[in-house]
Design a protein around this motif. Sequence first.
Motif, short mmCIF file in Angstrom:
data_model
loop_
_atom_site.label_atom_id
_atom_site.label_comp_id
_atom_site.label_asym_id
_atom_site.label_seq_id
_atom_site.Cartn_x
_atom_site.Cartn_y
_atom_site.Cartn_z
N GLY A 60 33.44 -8.83 -1.42
CA GLY A 60 32.73 -7.36 -2.12
C GLY A 60 31.63 -7.76 -2.99
N LEU A 61 31.96 -9.04 -3.56
CA LEU A 61 30.76 -9.63 -4.67
C LEU A 61 29.50 -10.11 -3.98
N LEU A 62 29.84 -10.17 -2.49
CA LEU A 62 28.39 -10.85 -1.99
C LEU A 62 27.44 -9.91 -1.42
N PRO A 63 26.20 -10.20 -1.61
CA PRO A 63 24.98 -9.13 -1.05
C PRO A 63 25.14 -8.92 0.38
N PRO A 64 24.87 -8.02 0.89
CA PRO A 64 24.80 -7.85 2.46
C PRO A 64 23.77 -8.98 3.14
N LEU A 65 24.15 -9.39 4.23
CA LEU A 65 23.41 -10.26 5.20
C LEU A 65 22.13 -9.91 5.46
N SER A 66 21.03 -10.93 5.42
CA SER A 66 19.54 -10.24 5.84
C SER A 66 19.61 -10.01 7.46
N ALA A 67 18.48 -9.46 7.76
CA ALA A 67 18.36 -8.99 9.33
C ALA A 67 18.73 -10.42 10.18
N GLU A 68 18.05 -11.45 9.67
CA GLU A 68 18.31 -12.81 10.41
C GLU A 68 19.52 -13.31 10.32
N GLN A 69 20.40 -13.20 9.29
CA GLN A 69 21.48 -13.65 9.22
C GLN A 69 22.41 -12.87 10.00
N ALA A 70 22.23 -11.48 9.97
CA ALA A 70 23.29 -10.62 10.67
C ALA A 70 23.03 -11.12 12.22
N LEU A 71 21.92 -11.30 12.67
CA LEU A 71 21.66 -11.56 13.99
C LEU A 71 22.39 -13.03 14.36
N GLU A 72 22.20 -14.15 13.38
CA GLU A 72 23.19 -15.28 13.71
C GLU A 72 24.53 -15.25 13.84
N VAL A 73 25.08 -14.24 12.99
CA VAL A 73 26.47 -14.08 13.02
C VAL A 73 26.76 -13.29 13.94
N ALA A 74 26.00 -12.40 14.75
CA ALA A 74 26.42 -11.52 15.89
C ALA A 74 26.43 -12.33 17.05
N ALA A 75 25.30 -13.27 17.19
CA ALA A 75 25.28 -14.39 18.45
C ALA A 75 26.50 -15.00 18.53
N VAL A 76 26.95 -15.79 17.25
CA VAL A 76 27.97 -16.35 17.17
C VAL A 76 29.46 -15.83 17.79
N HIS A 77 29.60 -14.43 17.08
CA HIS A 77 30.89 -13.86 17.40
C HIS A 77 30.77 -13.10 18.90
N PRO A 102 44.39 -4.06 -19.38
CA PRO A 102 43.70 -3.03 -18.71
C PRO A 102 42.94 -3.56 -17.49
N PRO A 103 42.44 -2.84 -16.35
CA PRO A 103 41.87 -3.05 -15.48
C PRO A 103 40.71 -3.97 -15.73
N GLY A 104 40.51 -4.95 -14.70
CA GLY A 104 39.27 -5.63 -14.96
C GLY A 104 37.91 -5.08 -14.70
N GLU A 105 36.92 -5.89 -14.85
CA GLU A 105 35.61 -5.18 -14.42
C GLU A 105 35.60 -4.98 -12.87
N ALA A 106 34.79 -3.84 -12.51
CA ALA A 106 34.82 -3.51 -10.93
C ALA A 106 33.92 -4.64 -10.29
N SER A 107 33.77 -4.55 -9.04
CA SER A 107 33.01 -5.41 -8.32
C SER A 107 31.52 -5.12 -8.34
N ALA A 108 31.26 -3.67 -8.56
CA ALA A 108 30.09 -3.26 -8.19
C ALA A 108 29.06 -4.14 -9.18
N PRO A 109 29.39 -3.96 -10.66
CA PRO A 109 28.46 -4.53 -11.51
C PRO A 109 28.25 -6.33 -11.45
N ILE A 110 29.53 -6.67 -11.15
CA ILE A 110 29.38 -8.17 -10.85
C ILE A 110 28.67 -8.48 -9.47
N ARG A 111 28.50 -7.58 -8.55
CA ARG A 111 27.98 -7.90 -7.52
C ARG A 111 26.36 -7.92 -7.96
N GLU A 112 26.15 -7.19 -8.82
CA GLU A 112 24.68 -6.94 -9.43
C GLU A 112 24.24 -8.06 -9.89
N ARG A 113 25.14 -8.88 -10.66
CA ARG A 113 24.64 -9.96 -11.40
C ARG A 113 24.47 -11.16 -10.38
#
Length: 505
Positions: free
Chosen positions: A241-258, A406-417
């Motif tokens: 949940g902290l990682l940015p989405p895959l690029s189009a090229e990376q998504a193709l590579e992952v789909a090919a392996v799977h 208290p609850p920790g910092e949410a994933s969204a702002p960390i994902r932006e950093r």
Amino acid sequence: MSLAVLSSRALFGLRVWPVQVEVHVGSGLPAFSIVGLPGAGVRESRERVRSALLSSGFEFPAGRITANLAPADLPKDSGRFDLPIALGVLLASGQVADARGLAPDVRHYVLAGELSLTGSIVPADAALAIALSVVRDDPQAVLIMAPAAAGAAARVPGLKVLAAGGLDEVVAHFAGQAGLPIATPARDEPVDEPPAPCLSDVRGQAAARRALELAAAGGHGLLMSGCPGVGKSMLARRLPGLLPPLSAEQALEVAAVHGLARSRLSLSRVPPFRAPHHGASMPALVGGGARPRPGEISLAHHGVLFLDELPEFGRQALEALREPLETGCVTVARAAGSCTFPARFQLVAAMNPCPCGWFGHPHPRRECRCSREAVARYRARISGPLLDRIDLHVGLGAEAAWLDAPPGEASAPIRERVRAARDRQLTRQGCLNADLDGAALDRHGAPDAEGQALLLRAAAAWGWSARAVRRAQRVARTLADLDGGDRVEAVHMAQAIQYRPDADA
């Protein structure tokens, strides 16, 4: 015309090889032979092709038919050769001709599809891997597949893919009677997936949360050690949940392996997360089999591989991770040949400090019952060279007051950093800090004079290897990126040193 030559593809692991399908129809006693090192799936093509031709309204030649799959020294399996063999039989026997009565030009066509007995075309395996190979070998080539496979293959940019539902449609296309439709990229069907767990669910464990953000920002491996129930698995499952989405090229590579493992049919921008059980064998982790299939490390390509209870994995399986962690790929050698699978994954591991789990963590009602010899044997299940390849080592202690925290910092702002830090790395050096090496690391990750002196003192005090020194430099570079700094300073190096296992001893 008694000879027809068409093009198809053979698959060995993730490697796709061009194959010429040569079909000759001659006089003699009726026979149908397939040569060129065919596997069982290819040898069965004779019966499928015969029934498909008759069911589609064509004649099966009453002569000697020979289909050669060249090169002959390359093993071939799967039913994807049915379609080119069947079309070759029709071309060689003169049953297909264009409007001028001439044999159609099939030189730039690549065909892959299994035939049913009714003549319909069944989708071929590994459509994305085949499409990537075709567009790389010949950008002008036209690929013909079943509609479902054609939709997946059409996702590859720059490739023309035609969708054919049956053998009769392919014949009509080459005869000029009715053209095959151009396949459009398949749309992923909506999947009711639960939302990614948020890091705010983790209360306390500030040091581990910081290490998780650092691992996400630089692509570093992470090992968490602590007594049962302190949140190791909970933290690890929140890393995607902290990682940015895959690029189009990376998504193709992952789909090919799977696609090779038939474990994923959709093209997703979400980084894969794999968490095999500690009973997994070495082939299950790194890949293998008579027909090599990708293992968990390849299915985690461009994603996260989580190994919970790390010492409980087999020693042979763990040692097999050492080379892929360095090279980002794994080569599986078999008698028929060797194949290489991509394996650029981010390793996250968790372990207890001892077999009972309470060594070094005083508890009012629980105490460690393990002898020092048992603790030493338990920790020795993980070799020094493997530990040396993990950038971040973090110890998690039991926090008695976590319920009141208290609850920790949410994933969204960390994902932006994390995204900002990764963008800075890619702009500066073209890769993540975890992949920096050699001159590039010296150029982009060299610390200032005070930081360099601190690193040298730490390396001398704990007898670090050159690999450990390099990994500390990479972590310091990521710390500087998270702070927005252009230069690695002493404060960054001091923090990076604390993440080495010797610093905690």
